[in-house]
Write a protein that holds these residues in place. Sequence first.
Motif, PDB file in Angstrom:
ATOM      1  N   GLY A  22      51.708 -45.279  27.360  1.00  0.00           N
ATOM      2  CA  GLY A  22      51.544 -46.344  26.365  1.00  0.00           C
ATOM      3  C   GLY A  22      50.104 -46.451  25.886  1.00  0.00           C
ATOM      4  O   GLY A  22      49.840 -46.556  24.681  1.00  0.00           O
ATOM      5  N   SER A  23      49.152 -46.392  26.812  1.00  0.00           N
ATOM      6  CA  SER A  23      47.727 -46.449  26.449  1.00  0.00           C
ATOM      7  C   SER A  23      47.326 -45.246  25.604  1.00  0.00           C
ATOM      8  O   SER A  23      46.594 -45.377  24.621  1.00  0.00           O
ATOM      9  CB  SER A  23      46.851 -46.490  27.702  1.00  0.00           C
ATOM     10  N   SER A  25      49.262 -43.388  23.659  1.00  0.00           N
ATOM     11  CA  SER A  25      49.829 -43.471  22.308  1.00  0.00           C
ATOM     12  C   SER A  25      49.089 -44.514  21.473  1.00  0.00           C
ATOM     13  O   SER A  25      48.841 -44.297  20.283  1.00  0.00           O
ATOM     14  CB  SER A  25      51.333 -43.762  22.354  1.00  0.00           C
ATOM     15  N   ARG A  26      48.691 -45.649  22.079  1.00  0.00           N
ATOM     16  CA  ARG A  26      47.911 -46.663  21.338  1.00  0.00           C
ATOM     17  C   ARG A  26      46.556 -46.106  20.930  1.00  0.00           C
ATOM     18  O   ARG A  26      46.089 -46.334  19.809  1.00  0.00           O
ATOM     19  CB  ARG A  26      47.733 -47.937  22.173  1.00  0.00           C
ATOM     20  N   ARG A  29      47.051 -43.683  18.034  1.00  0.00           N
ATOM     21  CA  ARG A  29      47.371 -44.441  16.822  1.00  0.00           C
ATOM     22  C   ARG A  29      46.119 -45.102  16.251  1.00  0.00           C
ATOM     23  O   ARG A  29      45.866 -45.062  15.050  1.00  0.00           O
ATOM     24  CB  ARG A  29      48.438 -45.505  17.138  1.00  0.00           C
ATOM     25  N   GLN A  30      45.303 -45.711  17.124  1.00  0.00           N
ATOM     26  CA  GLN A  30      44.077 -46.373  16.660  1.00  0.00           C
ATOM     27  C   GLN A  30      43.084 -45.379  16.082  1.00  0.00           C
ATOM     28  O   GLN A  30      42.468 -45.641  15.047  1.00  0.00           O
ATOM     29  CB  GLN A  30      43.430 -47.161  17.788  1.00  0.00           C
ATOM     30  N   LYS A  44      38.179 -53.978  16.850  1.00  0.00           N
ATOM     31  CA  LYS A  44      38.993 -52.757  16.910  1.00  0.00           C
ATOM     32  C   LYS A  44      38.247 -51.649  17.659  1.00  0.00           C
ATOM     33  O   LYS A  44      38.835 -50.908  18.427  1.00  0.00           O
ATOM     34  CB  LYS A  44      39.353 -52.293  15.502  1.00  0.00           C
ATOM     35  N   GLU A  47      38.395 -52.420  21.356  1.00  0.00           N
ATOM     36  CA  GLU A  47      39.742 -52.163  21.872  1.00  0.00           C
ATOM     37  C   GLU A  47      39.961 -50.658  22.067  1.00  0.00           C
ATOM     38  O   GLU A  47      40.472 -50.215  23.099  1.00  0.00           O
ATOM     39  CB  GLU A  47      40.789 -52.725  20.903  1.00  0.00           C
ATOM     40  N   THR A  48      39.537 -49.864  21.098  1.00  0.00           N
ATOM     41  CA  THR A  48      39.661 -48.409  21.191  1.00  0.00           C
ATOM     42  C   THR A  48      38.846 -47.879  22.368  1.00  0.00           C
ATOM     43  O   THR A  48      39.317 -47.033  23.137  1.00  0.00           O
ATOM     44  CB  THR A  48      39.205 -47.740  19.870  1.00  0.00           C
ATOM     45  N   LEU A  51      40.638 -48.511  25.682  1.00  0.00           N
ATOM     46  CA  LEU A  51      41.708 -47.537  25.927  1.00  0.00           C
ATOM     47  C   LEU A  51      41.127 -46.177  26.316  1.00  0.00           C
ATOM     48  O   LEU A  51      41.628 -45.509  27.226  1.00  0.00           O
ATOM     49  CB  LEU A  51      42.586 -47.388  24.679  1.00  0.00           C
TER      50      LEU A  51
END
Length: 193
Positions: A22-23, A25-26, A29-30, A44, A47-48, A51
Amino acid sequence: ALNSIQALVANDKKTESIGYIGSFSRLLRQVLDNSENNIISLDKELETIGLYIQLETLRLDMQLQYRKIVPKDIVTEFEKIPPLILQPFIENALWHGLSRKEGEKEIEITISAKDNWLLCDITDNGVGREKAQEWKSNSTALYRSKGIDITRKRLIDFNEDDSVPPIEFYDLYDSQGNASGTRVSVRIKRKAA
C-alpha cells in the motif's frame, strides 16, 4: 523495495507485506502526480518523503526514528515548493550517513521561515560526511551522484536568486569532537499561493 516486500511475503509476513505494498503504490502514485507539476505544496512533499523513508528503511532493514517539526504558523498546504526537492538529502542521510552506523538512527526535518524564505533543515545522527566519503572512495563503484547538483540548479531556478546559496551542509560533532551526523539546510523562496 519490491524485493523487500517479496521477502516479507516469502517469510509469511502477510500483514506487513500488505502495508508496504500500500505504501509503495501510494509513493508511486504521488511521484507520478507530482512529476506533472512544477510546484507542489509542502505537505505533499512531506507526505511523499514519509512514504519514501518507510520503504527505504524496509529495504535497508533499518530501525529509524523520523521526526518532522513544523511550527503552527507555517501552513504546509499553502507553502509551494518544487516536487521531490528534499528527497536527495534524505537518500544521502539514509544510504551514506545511517546505513553503516551502529545504534540509534535518527532523521529530523525541521521547517521554519525567515523573511521571504522557507528553511528546511534535514538532520541525521549518522557517521558524518568525512567517514561516508572515506567509505565511498574505498568502494569499487566509480559512479558520481548528480542528485545534489541537479537539486541545487532546480532551487536556483525556482528561487530566481543565485546570490543566496540554496543548500548548505554542516558537519555535526559530539562533545569529544567525534562526527555525530550532518545537517543540510535547504532555502526555498516563498511564493504567493
